[in-house]
Design an enzyme around this catalytic site. Structure first.
Site, PDB file in Angstrom:
ATOM      1  N   SER A 123      62.766  55.024  62.007  1.00  0.00           N
ATOM      2  CA  SER A 123      64.107  55.265  61.441  1.00  0.00           C
ATOM      3  C   SER A 123      65.019  55.672  62.590  1.00  0.00           C
ATOM      4  CB  SER A 123      64.076  56.405  60.422  1.00  0.00           C
ATOM      5  OG  SER A 123      63.123  56.167  59.430  1.00  0.00           O
ATOM      6  N   LYS A 153      68.323  52.643  55.372  1.00  0.00           N
ATOM      7  CA  LYS A 153      67.477  53.852  55.486  1.00  0.00           C
ATOM      8  C   LYS A 153      68.343  55.112  55.596  1.00  0.00           C
ATOM      9  CE  LYS A 153      63.994  56.609  56.400  1.00  0.00           C
ATOM     10  NZ  LYS A 153      62.920  56.978  55.494  1.00  0.00           N
ATOM     11  N   LYS A 194      67.455  64.685  61.992  1.00  0.00           N
ATOM     12  CA  LYS A 194      67.708  63.485  62.818  1.00  0.00           C
ATOM     13  C   LYS A 194      68.400  62.411  61.982  1.00  0.00           C
ATOM     14  CE  LYS A 194      64.591  60.592  62.713  1.00  0.00           C
ATOM     15  NZ  LYS A 194      63.810  59.417  62.478  1.00  0.00           N
TER      16      LYS A 194
HETATM   17  P1  NAD Z   1      54.946  61.066  64.639  1.00  0.00           P
HETATM   18  O1  NAD Z   1      55.617  62.003  65.587  1.00  0.00           O
HETATM   19  O2  NAD Z   1      53.795  61.558  63.826  1.00  0.00           O
HETATM   20  O3  NAD Z   1      54.410  59.750  65.452  1.00  0.00           O
HETATM   21  C1  NAD Z   1      55.155  59.085  66.420  1.00  0.00           C
HETATM   22  C2  NAD Z   1      54.222  58.618  67.545  1.00  0.00           C
HETATM   23  O4  NAD Z   1      54.985  57.856  68.489  1.00  0.00           O
HETATM   24  C3  NAD Z   1      53.583  59.778  68.332  1.00  0.00           C
HETATM   25  O5  NAD Z   1      52.173  59.647  68.300  1.00  0.00           O
HETATM   26  C4  NAD Z   1      54.154  59.627  69.754  1.00  0.00           C
HETATM   27  O6  NAD Z   1      53.222  59.983  70.775  1.00  0.00           O
HETATM   28  C5  NAD Z   1      54.489  58.140  69.802  1.00  0.00           C
HETATM   29  N1  NAD Z   1      55.537  57.773  70.766  1.00  0.00           N
HETATM   30  C6  NAD Z   1      56.709  58.402  71.013  1.00  0.00           C
HETATM   31  N2  NAD Z   1      57.423  57.705  71.947  1.00  0.00           N
HETATM   32  C7  NAD Z   1      56.659  56.639  72.306  1.00  0.00           C
HETATM   33  C8  NAD Z   1      56.857  55.553  73.225  1.00  0.00           C
HETATM   34  N3  NAD Z   1      57.974  55.438  73.944  1.00  0.00           N
HETATM   35  N4  NAD Z   1      55.866  54.631  73.361  1.00  0.00           N
HETATM   36  C9  NAD Z   1      54.714  54.738  72.617  1.00  0.00           C
HETATM   37  N5  NAD Z   1      54.489  55.738  71.742  1.00  0.00           N
HETATM   38  C10 NAD Z   1      55.458  56.675  71.572  1.00  0.00           C
HETATM   39  O7  NAD Z   1      56.119  60.505  63.693  1.00  0.00           O
HETATM   40  P2  NAD Z   1      55.964  59.819  62.240  1.00  0.00           P
HETATM   41  O8  NAD Z   1      56.031  60.873  61.192  1.00  0.00           O
HETATM   42  O9  NAD Z   1      54.823  58.849  62.267  1.00  0.00           O
HETATM   43  O10 NAD Z   1      57.380  59.060  62.150  1.00  0.00           O
HETATM   44  C11 NAD Z   1      57.631  57.832  62.837  1.00  0.00           C
HETATM   45  C12 NAD Z   1      58.948  57.271  62.332  1.00  0.00           C
HETATM   46  O11 NAD Z   1      58.848  57.011  60.918  1.00  0.00           O
HETATM   47  C13 NAD Z   1      60.161  58.213  62.511  1.00  0.00           C
HETATM   48  O12 NAD Z   1      61.295  57.467  62.876  1.00  0.00           O
HETATM   49  C14 NAD Z   1      60.319  58.841  61.124  1.00  0.00           C
HETATM   50  O13 NAD Z   1      61.658  59.262  60.855  1.00  0.00           O
HETATM   51  C15 NAD Z   1      59.915  57.670  60.239  1.00  0.00           C
HETATM   52  N6  NAD Z   1      59.422  58.088  58.906  1.00  0.00           N
HETATM   53  C16 NAD Z   1      58.546  59.119  58.775  1.00  0.00           C
HETATM   54  C17 NAD Z   1      58.110  59.499  57.501  1.00  0.00           C
HETATM   55  C18 NAD Z   1      57.153  60.658  57.303  1.00  0.00           C
HETATM   56  O14 NAD Z   1      56.969  61.073  56.150  1.00  0.00           O
HETATM   57  N7  NAD Z   1      56.515  61.178  58.344  1.00  0.00           N
HETATM   58  C19 NAD Z   1      58.582  58.795  56.367  1.00  0.00           C
HETATM   59  C20 NAD Z   1      59.446  57.695  56.531  1.00  0.00           C
HETATM   60  C21 NAD Z   1      59.862  57.359  57.822  1.00  0.00           C
END
Ligand code: NAD
Length: 302
Positions: A95, A170, A238
């Site tokens: 997102s 979104k 965010k």
């Molecule tokens: P998270 O922090 O658990 O996972 C993100 C991963 O990305 C981490 O393991 C991190 O090490 C990795 N990362 C960061 N920068 C990187 C790069 N440049 N190259 C490779 N890896 C990299 O986050 P999440 O909860 O999985 O969320 C991911 C996305 O999904 C976000 O944008 C969030 O807003 C969206 N989202 C999350 C949820 C939720 O409930 N957690 C729901 C809908 C959408």
């Protein structure tokens, strides 16, 4: 079956990548911050960089936290853009900012590749259950190619329009969710202060016009005092930043989105950044000097 790259294996990416492996695809994975043991155990091949992921895959998915993380994965050192060749498809499921997304798409298109922005709703529960809502922006031909892959991770999958429109959808989703959490919080707080049982009030409202998933799921969290995430307040801040910055750029006012962001800011100031976003109700309780279900509001939310 395709060779699929998956970059970013956190709370969301890990179960999503798992569904693709179970669906029979060959997965090439990379995470900048951790070794994705669970996905490797399921059969994913660990790569040393996003560049290597892109070299080995036809479709490359990113699922990282924020706009700068997507930019680093796509255009930084040893990144996707360095491993792309004509005809591949980049799919960003994080997102992030709609305007930056249009620019990322333009740069990927210049390399002869299609780009889809495909953020999701449904949380970690939806990611694990493969029931995510997926909101897509980009060209129809790429959407048609990737749709069977989306179907392994989600249920309600919509091509909204061109690049950026998925991310715009979104942001709209996150505005509705934040304002509805606020509305449910105020309603249950009002009912509780008036002496009614908030659990029964929630039950009574669930059949009527005021019903929503937020009343069902987060209303229950508020009544049962369960604020373990779920979706962290920091991530919702965010997303509302994207809404408010976009509104500023377009010259429009989103008064209640701004209020909800201030309530999240107050929650963060009280140590609540890592709490579930339903914990916004704790700030309303502090303002009202009344806690749903009785008791004294705590200053420290951590
Ligand atoms: P998270 O922090 O658990 O996972 C993100 C991963 O990305 C981490 O393991 C991190 O090490 C990795 N990362 C960061 N920068 C990187 C790069 N440049 N190259 C490779 N890896 C990299 O986050 P999440 O909860 O999985 O969320 C991911 C996305 O999904 C976000 O944008 C969030 O807003 C969206 N989202 C999350 C949820 C939720 O409930 N957690 C729901 C809908 C959408």
């Amino acid at each position: 079956m395709s060779n699929i790259g998956f970059i970013g294996l956190g709370i969301m990416g890990t179960p999503m990548a798992g569904h693709l492996i179970k669906g029979g695809h060959t997965l090439f994975v990379y995470d900048a911050g951790r070794k994705p043991e669970e996905v490797i155990q399921q059969g994913g091949t660990l790569c040393e960089s996003s560049q290597e992921v892109a070299e080995k895959s036809e479709i490359i998915i990113t699922m990282v936290p924020d706009t700068p993380n997507v930019e680093a994965a796509l255009f930084g050192e040893k990144s996707v853009s360095q491993g792309l060749s004509s005809g591949k498809i980049v799919v960003d499921m994080s997102s992030i900012a709609p305007l930056a997304t249009k620019e990322f798409a333009r740069r990927v298109n210049a390399l002869g590749c299609d780009y889809l922005d495909a953020p999701v709703s449904g949380g970690d529960v939806g990611a694990k259950a493969a029931s995510l809502t997926i909101m897509v922006g980009g060209p129809e031909r790429a959407f048609a190619t990737v749709k069977p892959i989306f179907e392994l991770m989600g249920k309600n999958i919509t091509l909204v329009g061109g690049n950026g429109d998925g991310q715009t959808t979104k942001v709209a989703n996150q505005i509705i969710v934040a304002l509805t959490i606020e509305a449910v919080g105020e309603a249950l707080l009002f009912a509780s202060k008036a002496g009614a049982d908030p659990a029964r009030v929630r039950q009574a409202l669930m059949g009527g016009f005021a019903n929503s998933r937020i009343l069902e799921v987060h209303g229950e969290r508020m009544v049962k005092r369960n604020f373990a995430p779920g979706f962290r307040i920091a991530l919702h801040q965010k997303d509302l930043n994207l809404a408010l910055a976009g509104a500023r750029e377009m010259g429009i006012s989103l008064p209640n989105t701004a209020t909800c962001q201030e309530l999240f800011n107050a929650a963060a100031a009280h140590g609540g950044s890592a709490r579930d976003h339903s914990a916004m109700v704790r700030v309303l309780e502090l303002l009202a000097n009344h806690e749903i279900g009785g008791g004294t509001p705590l200053g420290d939310m951590g």
